[in-house]
Design a protein around this motif. Structure first.
Motif, PDB file in Angstrom:
ATOM      1  N   UNK A 187       0.858  -1.186   0.000  1.00 35.34           N
ATOM      2  CA  UNK A 187       0.000   0.000   0.000  1.00 35.34           C
ATOM      3  C   UNK A 187       0.893   1.234   0.000  1.00 35.34           C
ATOM      4  N   UNK A 188       0.380   2.325  -0.532  1.00 39.71           N
ATOM      5  CA  UNK A 188       1.113   3.592  -0.531  1.00 39.71           C
ATOM      6  C   UNK A 188       0.373   4.583   0.350  1.00 39.71           C
ATOM      7  N   UNK A 189       1.095   5.179   1.284  1.00 40.41           N
ATOM      8  CA  UNK A 189       0.567   6.264   2.113  1.00 40.41           C
ATOM      9  C   UNK A 189       1.396   7.497   1.814  1.00 40.41           C
ATOM     10  N   UNK A 194      -0.918  12.772  -8.427  1.00 34.14           N
ATOM     11  CA  UNK A 194      -1.359  11.937  -9.541  1.00 34.14           C
ATOM     12  C   UNK A 194      -0.732  10.554  -9.508  1.00 34.14           C
ATOM     13  N   UNK A 195       0.454  10.417  -8.888  1.00 34.31           N
ATOM     14  CA  UNK A 195       1.076   9.094  -8.839  1.00 34.31           C
ATOM     15  C   UNK A 195       0.286   8.156  -7.935  1.00 34.31           C
ATOM     16  N   UNK A 196      -0.225   8.691  -6.831  1.00 30.54           N
ATOM     17  CA  UNK A 196      -1.067   7.880  -5.963  1.00 30.54           C
ATOM     18  C   UNK A 196      -2.351   7.469  -6.656  1.00 30.54           C
ATOM     19  N   UNK A 212      -4.022  -0.899  -6.604  1.00 29.57           N
ATOM     20  CA  UNK A 212      -3.375  -0.802  -5.298  1.00 29.57           C
ATOM     21  C   UNK A 212      -4.194  -0.005  -4.304  1.00 29.57           C
ATOM     22  N   UNK A 213      -3.751  -0.013  -3.062  1.00 35.68           N
ATOM     23  CA  UNK A 213      -4.404   0.766  -1.999  1.00 35.68           C
ATOM     24  C   UNK A 213      -3.567   2.005  -1.724  1.00 35.68           C
ATOM     25  N   UNK A 214      -4.226   3.149  -1.691  1.00 38.29           N
ATOM     26  CA  UNK A 214      -3.535   4.442  -1.610  1.00 38.29           C
ATOM     27  C   UNK A 214      -4.216   5.319  -0.566  1.00 38.29           C
TER      28      UNK A 214
END
Length: 358
Positions: A17-19, A25-27, A35-37
């Motif tokens: 996941x990305x936090x 815009x990348x998220x 994916x989970x953002x």
């Protein structure tokens, strides 16, 4: 780097996941890839010390909630600000923390941040630099013992940037087929130093009146750069395109790629331009000179020297054969040393090692 690494890890069976501290815009692209953002800030928080501290507490609690909900094993923090937030959020848990820095800390951060960040870095399970120079600086600057630090080189999806494209960026922007296009991709910030490139372009257009400079990216320096373009009378030659995700198509349209940064860690856009076989002009500074070897994989110019920058750009526009030779050498270098596959494998092994150390 984060977007491509998280995507590659998911393809290998990891739950990634990305936090992000700031939305971007990348998220959103990571969301599109399944994916989970989790963006923490959609709007800047202004106000006094109390309101800023309150906002920090809310972010820490928000990250901690994500850590619990996702059953996170490893936090991979990019830069000291994210490391500080991660260190607070994972308190009293067994979650591992890896800290990655993309520039020498003493160049990027002030004394207070280095003191706090150094404390957090010394408590991290491992610290990595995207180049050997950055990793070597951890001991003297942050007090990190060598056993807990290493370098993992940045890598890119070489195939993505080397594919031929059916798009015609020139036609889409209303340029003629004979127009010469110089590109620069990066955040519009002080350290990226796009002012040097705009200044240089005043001289480039005397040799090539049809030359176009495309500045891709967003940031707090946009208004200053727009003012510089107007003052130089370059409104018909210089275009600020904002953040873009179609960078492979843009590289394919560039006759020359130019990066005039004050410093870099290991610049991903240089690697991407090399994969796309773009001739490169760049400043002879830390990080860049590690990959751009003057006269071999590109042309290096002095920092804050617009005239030499213009001369190098015109040299490549005048001599396409030289440009092709430099581009071919750059492509070989990035293929041999800077693949996304190798970077992802190195981080995967590091994650498994710190988890295994319990």
């Amino acid at each position: 780097m984060v977007l491509e690494l998280a995507t590659a890890l998911r393809e290998e069976g990891f739950s990634a996941s990305i936090c992000a501290i700031h939305d971007g815009i990348l998220g959103q692209e990571f969301l599109k890839r399944g994916g989970r953002y989790y963006p923490l800030i959609k709007h800047e928080v202004a106000g006094n010390v109390v309101s800023r501290f309150s906002a920090l507490v809310k972010r820490v609690l928000a990250v901690r909630k994500i850590l619990i909900a996702e059953s996170i094993d490893v936090i991979h923090a990019q830069h000291l600000s994210a490391l500080f937030l991660a260190s607070l959020a994972k308190s009293f848990t067994r979650i591992k923390v890896i800290y990655t820095e993309h520039s020498r800390p003493d160049i990027v951060y002030g004394r207070k941040i280095l003191i706090i960040g150094g404390y957090c870095a010394r408590r991290a399970d491992h610290c990595t630099g995207v180049s050997a120079d950055i990793a070597d600086s951890f001991k003297s600057i942050l007090g990190v013992v060598p056993q807990r630090s290493s370098s993992i080189l940045n890598g890119i999806d070489i195939e993505r940037y080397s594919k031929e494209t059916d798009r015609d960026i020139r036609a889409e922007m209303g340029f003629a087929a004979a127009d010469k296009i110089v590109g620069c991709i990066g955040n519009l910030r002080h350290e990226k130093n796009q002012h040097q490139l705009i200044e240089a372009f005043s001289s480039v257009v005397t040799s090539y009146p049809n030359a176009r400079l495309l500045l891709v990216g967003g940031g707090e320096y946009r208004s200053r750069l727009e003012k510089a373009v107007t003052e130089k009378g370059l409104e018909r030659n210089v275009f600020l395109l904002g953040p873009r995700l179609d960078t492979p198509d843009l590289y394919a349209a560039f006759d020359v790629y130019c990066l005039t940064s004050v410093f870099e860690g290991l610049p991903l856009t240089i690697l991407e331009a090399m994969a796309a076989k773009c001739p490169i002009v760049a400043t002879d500074v830390t990080g860049i000179r590690d990959v751009v070897h003057d006269g071999e994989t590109g042309l290096l110019v002095p920092l804050n020297d617009p005239e030499r920058t213009a001369q190098a750009i015109v040299c490549l526009l005048d001599d396409p054969r030289l440009g092709r030779s430099l581009a071919e050498s750059g492509r070989r270098l990035v293929s041999e040393r800077y693949s996304l596959r190798a970077m992802a494998a190195n981080y995967r092994q590091l994650y498994e090692r710190v988890i295994g150390n319990g």
